[in-house]
Write an enzyme that holds these catalytic residues in place. Structure first.
Site, short mmCIF file in Angstrom:
data_model
loop_
_atom_site.label_atom_id
_atom_site.label_comp_id
_atom_site.label_asym_id
_atom_site.label_seq_id
_atom_site.Cartn_x
_atom_site.Cartn_y
_atom_site.Cartn_z
N GLU A 194 1.64 30.13 7.48
CA GLU A 194 1.67 31.26 6.56
C GLU A 194 0.27 31.88 6.49
O GLU A 194 -0.74 31.18 6.56
CB GLU A 194 2.09 30.79 5.16
CG GLU A 194 2.24 31.91 4.15
CD GLU A 194 2.60 31.41 2.75
OE1 GLU A 194 3.26 32.15 2.02
OE2 GLU A 194 2.21 30.27 2.41
N LYS B 42 10.29 36.12 2.70
CA LYS B 42 10.13 35.01 1.76
C LYS B 42 10.87 35.27 0.45
O LYS B 42 10.66 36.29 -0.21
CB LYS B 42 8.64 34.78 1.49
CG LYS B 42 8.31 33.55 0.65
CD LYS B 42 6.81 33.40 0.51
CE LYS B 42 6.42 32.13 -0.22
NZ LYS B 42 4.94 31.99 -0.33
N CYS C 140 6.72 28.35 3.11
CA CYS C 140 5.90 27.67 2.09
C CYS C 140 6.65 27.27 0.82
O CYS C 140 7.34 26.27 0.80
CB CYS C 140 4.68 28.55 1.76
SG CYS C 140 3.34 27.63 0.96
#
Length: 298
Positions: A43, A143, A185
């Site tokens: 990321e 995301k 993440c």
């Protein structure tokens, strides 16, 4: 699924996009030289600092017609990224083609949604982009879960939603070796996302990350192994790993994990290339012996 050699690229990215891209390319070259057929960047690989991770955003270059199958609404037929207007996306396309690898770019800040519409206000989308070995963009995942938390570290408070607009759809990318479930993440803390990816056919899961040193030390490996075990999937996790600024330190320990939860390869801190072979027979055997996905009751 077919056997595949994969690499997770660990970086210590900073403010300079040019420097970060140079380091990413060098590490990808190392992965390709080591036999990797697919490589995962972490990321924020192109820009990460204490002043905000998404100060650098690009317009979405779109996806090639050849990559439109199963693209989940990504607009097709656009021009490929230009070196002047989309330097990060242009570099990713070029590297994948030059190195002859499938490249999963952990996260790139994009000003547009996948359908081409504008994001809300000044916020961008944090997008995981998948390129094939000809440099064609094959999938995009935005995301979903944003890091709005308080952490007992030098930064103290993180508010991704101030600069990032959340995505709202899961994405599984088809590759020559099997189906790849995409995440980024903080998604790791939400098991329902990975169960949805597994039920959609994912055999491998990627987790490009920038886990803080504090949260990573406490939870990183536990979460990675849990996602692998409970879904019967390989997990490829590329993390940032070092001191980025006086108030930003990440945990590192990028890893590749099999469906039994066994760690096949793991880094420490600092730049690293973590490589392992994912064997189709391992996946088939574990899913046959413990068919968790078909035994669900809720």
């Amino acid at each position: 699924m077919k056997d595949i050699v994969v690499s997770a690229i660990q970086m210590v990215s900073g403010d300079s996009v040019a420097h970060n891209l140079a380091r990413a390319r060098a590490l990808l070259q190392q992965a390709a030289a080591g036999g990797a057929q697919l490589a995962l960047l972490p990321e924020n690989f192109a820009h990460l600092s204490g002043r905000g991770s998404y100060a650098v955003a690009e317009t979405f270059a779109g996806i090639d017609d050849a990559g439109s199958e199963g693209s989940g609404g990504i607009r097709v037929g656009e021009n490929r990224a230009s070196a002047e207007q989309q330097p990060i996306q242009h570099a990713l396309q070029r590297w994948a083609a030059e190195l002859g690898i499938w490249l999963v770019a952990g996260s790139v800040a994009l000003r547009e949604r996948a359908d081409g519409s504008a994001t809300e206000g000044s916020r961008s989308r944090s997008a995981c982009l998948v390129y094939d070995d000809r440099g064609r963009l094959r999938a995009r995942y935005d995301k979903i879960h944003l890091f709005d938390v308080e952490v007992d570290d030098a930064a103290g408070r993180y508010r991704e939603s101030a600069s990032i607009e959340a995505g709202n759809a899961i994405r599984v990318a088809s590759t020559p070796w099997g189906d790849l479930g995409l995440s980024i993440c903080f998604d790791l803390r939400f098991p329902e996302l990975y169960r949805a990816l597994a039920m959609a056919g994912a055999e491998m899961l990627v987790a490009p990350s920038a886990f803080t040193h504090t949260t990573g030390q406490a939870h990183w490996m536990t979460l990675l192994r849990a996602r692998a075990i409970e879904n019967g999937c390989f997990v490829i996790a590329a993390n940032q790993g070092g001191q980025h600024s006086p108030n930003r330190r990440t945990w590192g320990h990028s890893a590749i994990i099999d469906p039994w939860g066994q760690v096949l390869a793991e880094a420490d801190e600092g730049e690293a290339v973590v490589t392992a072979k994912l064997e189709a027979e391992t996946l088939a055997r574990i899913r046959r012996q413990m068919p968790l996905l078909s035994m669900r009751r809720l």
